[in-house]
Design an enzyme around this catalytic site. Structure first.
Site, PDB file in Angstrom:
ATOM      1  N   ARG A  91      -9.891 -23.660 -76.009  1.00  0.00           N
ATOM      2  CA  ARG A  91      -8.575 -23.474 -76.634  1.00  0.00           C
ATOM      3  C   ARG A  91      -8.626 -22.245 -77.531  1.00  0.00           C
ATOM      4  O   ARG A  91      -9.531 -22.119 -78.363  1.00  0.00           O
ATOM      5  CB  ARG A  91      -8.202 -24.709 -77.482  1.00  0.00           C
ATOM      6  CG  ARG A  91      -8.098 -26.006 -76.692  1.00  0.00           C
ATOM      7  CD  ARG A  91      -6.842 -26.055 -75.839  1.00  0.00           C
ATOM      8  NE  ARG A  91      -6.759 -27.288 -75.049  1.00  0.00           N
ATOM      9  CZ  ARG A  91      -6.648 -27.299 -73.716  1.00  0.00           C
ATOM     10  NH1 ARG A  91      -6.612 -26.185 -73.019  1.00  0.00           N
ATOM     11  NH2 ARG A  91      -6.546 -28.461 -73.076  1.00  0.00           N
ATOM     12  N   GLY A 108       1.335 -24.078 -78.285  1.00  0.00           N
ATOM     13  CA  GLY A 108       0.296 -23.948 -77.276  1.00  0.00           C
ATOM     14  C   GLY A 108      -0.865 -23.092 -77.778  1.00  0.00           C
ATOM     15  O   GLY A 108      -2.004 -23.277 -77.338  1.00  0.00           O
ATOM     16  N   GLU A 148       5.591  -3.238 -98.437  1.00  0.00           N
ATOM     17  CA  GLU A 148       5.244  -1.833 -98.208  1.00  0.00           C
ATOM     18  C   GLU A 148       5.255  -1.409 -96.744  1.00  0.00           C
ATOM     19  O   GLU A 148       5.679  -0.312 -96.417  1.00  0.00           O
ATOM     20  CB  GLU A 148       3.836  -1.547 -98.774  1.00  0.00           C
ATOM     21  CG  GLU A 148       3.865  -1.148-100.237  1.00  0.00           C
ATOM     22  CD  GLU A 148       2.476  -0.850-100.744  1.00  0.00           C
ATOM     23  OE1 GLU A 148       1.566  -0.638 -99.922  1.00  0.00           O
ATOM     24  OE2 GLU A 148       2.287  -0.840-101.975  1.00  0.00           O
ATOM     25  N   GLU A 189       6.925  -2.738 -94.308  1.00  0.00           N
ATOM     26  CA  GLU A 189       8.105  -3.227 -93.597  1.00  0.00           C
ATOM     27  C   GLU A 189       9.265  -2.263 -93.767  1.00  0.00           C
ATOM     28  O   GLU A 189       9.551  -1.805 -94.872  1.00  0.00           O
ATOM     29  CB  GLU A 189       8.537  -4.584 -94.168  1.00  0.00           C
ATOM     30  CG  GLU A 189       8.028  -5.770 -93.395  1.00  0.00           C
ATOM     31  CD  GLU A 189       8.689  -7.048 -93.853  1.00  0.00           C
ATOM     32  OE1 GLU A 189       8.420  -8.075 -93.212  1.00  0.00           O
ATOM     33  OE2 GLU A 189       9.454  -7.044 -94.828  1.00  0.00           O
ATOM     34  N   ILE A 209     -13.043 -15.603 -84.494  1.00  0.00           N
ATOM     35  CA  ILE A 209     -13.286 -14.318 -83.831  1.00  0.00           C
ATOM     36  C   ILE A 209     -12.882 -13.161 -84.730  1.00  0.00           C
ATOM     37  O   ILE A 209     -13.552 -12.137 -84.786  1.00  0.00           O
ATOM     38  CB  ILE A 209     -12.488 -14.234 -82.500  1.00  0.00           C
ATOM     39  CG1 ILE A 209     -12.839 -15.409 -81.588  1.00  0.00           C
ATOM     40  CG2 ILE A 209     -12.709 -12.901 -81.808  1.00  0.00           C
ATOM     41  CD1 ILE A 209     -14.222 -15.388 -81.009  1.00  0.00           C
TER      42      ILE A 209
END
Lengths: 184, 184
Positions: free
Chosen positions: A36, A115, A140, A142, A13
C-alpha cells in the site's frame, strides 16, 4: 473488522513540506501480502463564500500537479494537526480573498481519495461577508486571483473545464441544490 | 498564463504500483523558487449504480490510508492510460458487484485534490442493472463487500462517519438533488 489489513512493515520514503510518502507491506485477510502506498497529509478546510448579491467567491491559481490554472473555492492546509477545520477556513478565507464572514455553517467533510491518502477536507459555507482593512497576507509561495462569479458564470467555468476539482465541483452541485430548494 | 510555475528540476522519488511520487523545484512568477510534491496517478472511474427499486449499490472495503473500513460507490483505476473512463466504470461495476448496466449516463468528473496529485476521476450513473452469471473476478488484493442501501440507509452511513470519501459524499448529495427534482 473482517477486511482489516495488518501493517507488516512501513517505510517512510520522503517527508515533504505538504505530504509524506510512505510504503507499507500489509497482510490481507487471506494471509497474502500486498503493498500500500500512502500519502500522509495534515488535512485542510475549504469555504463556499456567498456574497450578499448571491455570487460565489472563487480563486484562480496555478496547480503544478495538473500543469494548469484551476478555479476553485478558497481552501488551505491546517497550520497544525490540532487546528480546527473552522479556524482553518476562517484564516484561509481572509488570506485568499480579504473577506471575513459573520455567518459560518458546516456543509460536509470528506477524505479526498482514501485509496492512497489520508487528506481530510472540511467544507464550510460562509455568508454575511465583509472586507477586512488589513487582511492576513497570502502564503509566500501562493499566487491566487479572486473571481466573484454569478451562478451562470461559475457553471460556465465548469463547462469549459477551468473548474474541475472535487471540492469545487461539489460546491457547484451544492449551490444548484440550494437554488432548487429555495425556489420550490 | 500569469501564474505559471516553471519546472526547474524534477526528481522521481518512488514508483509504486498505484502512484509515483515526484518532487519538483519550480520557479514562481516572482522569480522565487518553491518545492512542489506531486503524486502521479493513472486516473479512475466511479459508478453511481441505482437498482430498479431505487436503491444504491455500495461497496465496503478496508482503506489502509485511513486505517478504517469505508463504504463507497464502486470505483477503480484505469487499466491503462488510454482506457476510457466509461470502460473502466463498466469493468469495475462488474468486478466489484457482479452487475452490468444497460443504461450509462455521465454525471461529472473532477481532480480529487489537485494541490498534490493529478488523479482524475470520472463518475457515471448506471441503471437498468442485471446480474451477470459469471462476472469478472475481483482484483487479487481487493476485498469488497456489496451493500445495497436505501436512501435513508445511505445517509445513515454518512451520519455515522462510515461513508466519507469525496466521490461517495458527492453521490449522496447528487441523489438528494435527483429526488428533489423528481418530487417537484
Amino acid at each position: 473488522m473482517e477486511f482489516y489489513e495488518e501493517t507488516v512493515e512501513e517505510t517512510s520514503i520522503y517527508k515533504g513540506n505538504v505530504t509524506e510518502y510512505t510504503v507499507q507491506k500489509v497482510k490481507l485477510p487471506n494471509g497474502e501480502l500486498a503493498q500500500r502506498e500512502i500519502v500522509r497529509h495534515a488535512g485542510a478546510a475549504a469555504i463556499i463564500p456567498f456574497t450578499e448579491d448571491g455570487r460565489l467567491i472563487l480563486v484562480k491559481q496555478y496547480r503544478k500537479a495538473i500543469e494548469s490554472e484551476s478555479i476553485e473555492i478558497p481552501a488551505g492546509l491546517k497550520d497544525a494537526d490540532d487546528e480546527s477545520g473552522l479556524n482553518t477556513a476562517k484564516r484561509e478565507l481572509e488570506e485568499e480573498t480579504g473577506y471575513k464572514a459573520r455567518q459560518w455553517d458546516f456543509v460536509t467533510s470528506f477524505y479526498s481519495t482514501p485509496g492512497f491518502t489520508d487528506e481530510f477536507l472540511e467544507i464550510y459555507e460562509a455568508s454575511d461577508l465583509y472586507l477586512v482593512d488589513d487582511p492576513l497576507p497570502q502564503d509566500e509561495d501562493e499566487n491566487v486571483e479572486m473571481i466573484i462569479a454569478t451562478y451562470d458564470e461559475a457553471w460556465a467555468f465548469y463547462e469549459k473545464g477551468l473548474l474541475r476539482d472535487s471540492k469545487t465541483v461539489f460546491a457547484l452541485f451544492y449551490w444548484k441544490m440550494k437554488k432548487q430548494m429555495t425556489t420550490e
